[in-house]
Write a protein that holds these residues in place. Sequence first.
Motif, short mmCIF file in Angstrom:
data_model
loop_
_atom_site.label_atom_id
_atom_site.label_comp_id
_atom_site.label_asym_id
_atom_site.label_seq_id
_atom_site.Cartn_x
_atom_site.Cartn_y
_atom_site.Cartn_z
N ASP A 30 11.93 2.96 -5.39
CA ASP A 30 10.52 3.08 -4.84
C ASP A 30 9.94 2.00 -4.15
O ASP A 30 9.15 2.19 -3.20
CB ASP A 30 9.81 3.44 -6.07
CG ASP A 30 10.18 4.98 -6.66
OD1 ASP A 30 10.89 5.96 -5.94
OD2 ASP A 30 9.68 5.21 -7.73
N ARG A 31 10.27 0.62 -4.63
CA ARG A 31 9.64 -0.52 -3.95
C ARG A 31 10.25 -0.49 -2.46
O ARG A 31 9.25 -0.80 -1.66
CB ARG A 31 10.00 -1.68 -4.71
CG ARG A 31 9.15 -2.92 -4.31
CD ARG A 31 9.40 -4.13 -5.22
NE ARG A 31 10.02 -3.81 -6.44
CZ ARG A 31 10.21 -4.71 -7.49
NH1 ARG A 31 10.50 -5.87 -7.02
NH2 ARG A 31 10.50 -4.44 -8.71
N GLN A 58 0.88 -1.19 0.08
CA GLN A 58 -0.05 0.03 0.02
C GLN A 58 0.71 1.35 0.02
O GLN A 58 2.01 1.16 0.41
CB GLN A 58 -0.98 0.01 1.31
CG GLN A 58 -1.73 -1.02 1.19
CD GLN A 58 -2.73 -1.15 2.78
OE1 GLN A 58 -2.13 -0.71 3.64
NE2 GLN A 58 -3.83 -1.63 2.68
N ASP A 59 0.26 2.43 -0.51
CA ASP A 59 1.09 3.59 -0.36
C ASP A 59 0.81 4.17 0.97
O ASP A 59 0.16 3.67 1.94
CB ASP A 59 0.55 4.67 -1.45
CG ASP A 59 -0.91 4.98 -1.47
OD1 ASP A 59 -1.61 4.88 -0.65
OD2 ASP A 59 -1.45 5.75 -2.50
N LEU A 86 -0.61 -0.80 -4.21
CA LEU A 86 0.37 -0.53 -5.17
C LEU A 86 0.64 -1.71 -5.89
O LEU A 86 0.66 -2.98 -5.20
CB LEU A 86 1.64 0.06 -4.50
CG LEU A 86 1.67 1.31 -3.75
CD1 LEU A 86 2.83 1.85 -2.99
CD2 LEU A 86 1.40 2.45 -5.12
N ASP A 87 1.24 -1.95 -7.16
CA ASP A 87 1.71 -2.82 -7.70
C ASP A 87 3.59 -2.79 -7.64
O ASP A 87 3.95 -2.02 -8.35
CB ASP A 87 1.38 -3.14 -9.33
CG ASP A 87 1.85 -4.14 -10.11
OD1 ASP A 87 2.74 -4.99 -9.42
OD2 ASP A 87 1.29 -4.77 -10.97
N GLN A 130 -3.73 3.07 -0.28
CA GLN A 130 -4.23 2.32 -1.51
C GLN A 130 -3.32 1.44 -2.04
O GLN A 130 -2.00 1.57 -2.00
CB GLN A 130 -4.47 3.57 -2.43
CG GLN A 130 -5.20 4.76 -2.09
CD GLN A 130 -6.65 4.17 -1.82
OE1 GLN A 130 -7.15 3.57 -2.32
NE2 GLN A 130 -7.30 4.32 -0.47
N ALA A 172 8.23 1.95 -0.27
CA ALA A 172 6.82 1.79 -0.29
C ALA A 172 6.72 0.31 0.79
O ALA A 172 5.69 0.76 1.61
CB ALA A 172 6.39 1.28 -1.64
N LEU A 203 7.00 -0.79 -9.78
CA LEU A 203 7.83 0.34 -9.01
C LEU A 203 9.34 0.28 -9.31
O LEU A 203 9.68 -1.26 -9.49
CB LEU A 203 7.60 0.15 -7.65
CG LEU A 203 6.06 0.60 -7.22
CD1 LEU A 203 6.28 0.52 -5.65
CD2 LEU A 203 5.71 2.27 -7.52
#
Length: 239
Positions: A89-90, A73-74, A80-81, A78, A93, A85
């Motif tokens: 970024d992954r 989730q962000d 996230l895939d 919400q 996250a 990313l």
Amino acid sequence: MTQTQLLGQDEGHLRVLGTGPHRLTPAAADAFHAMQLAAAAAGHNLQPASSWRSFERQLAIWNGKWRGERPLQDGDGQPLDALLLSEVDRLHAILRWSALPGTSRHHWGTDLDIYDPDCLPAGTRLALEPWEYAAGGWFAELAGWLGAHMGDFGFFLPYDRHDGQPLGSEVAFEPWHLSFAPQAQHQRLDAGALALCLQQADIEGKQTILTHLDEILARYVLPQRTDHDSVHDINRSTP
């Protein structure tokens, strides 16, 4: 605690809570049991959803999220895939909601996630999301009771908010996560021991993690204030 205990690689300092399977340090277990009795007298069935967690268990959670096999989730909750990313970024996250293996507060035996099973509607699965503990959520009354009384038993919320902002790090607010201050506030994890542990582990994103380890420690594994305004040296937990 020893470094292997802080890293989640040694469980010799733990004791079973009640009939199990949850475990904490003896001091934390005694304090939690006393708080359970007080909560019960006030009409709340205070129970652990998660307690001590090994390095290997946290590693499985991390790897599952990195591979896109577990929900991610962000900051607003919400979905996230993960596979869409970049690795950096992954990394961030995942760290918003889940600890890097070796840094989870759940490794220590001083921290646990809580809920009231009597308030969870039949057929509903516990999500451990902030709305469940907010006004109108399943566990709002329990959260209110804990806010007023958990400090009497030595517990606090390590990821609480002050003036609407999280205290000390970029970890998401977790109203279900309690920490036993008399022991947690004294822990100090050696960054070198952590780096060596990660180098030897079968962890996804290893090179990215090691490259950004100083940043990870600064942004997600920081000293934070307890309810008694005392400071401990390294903090983190999550699902």
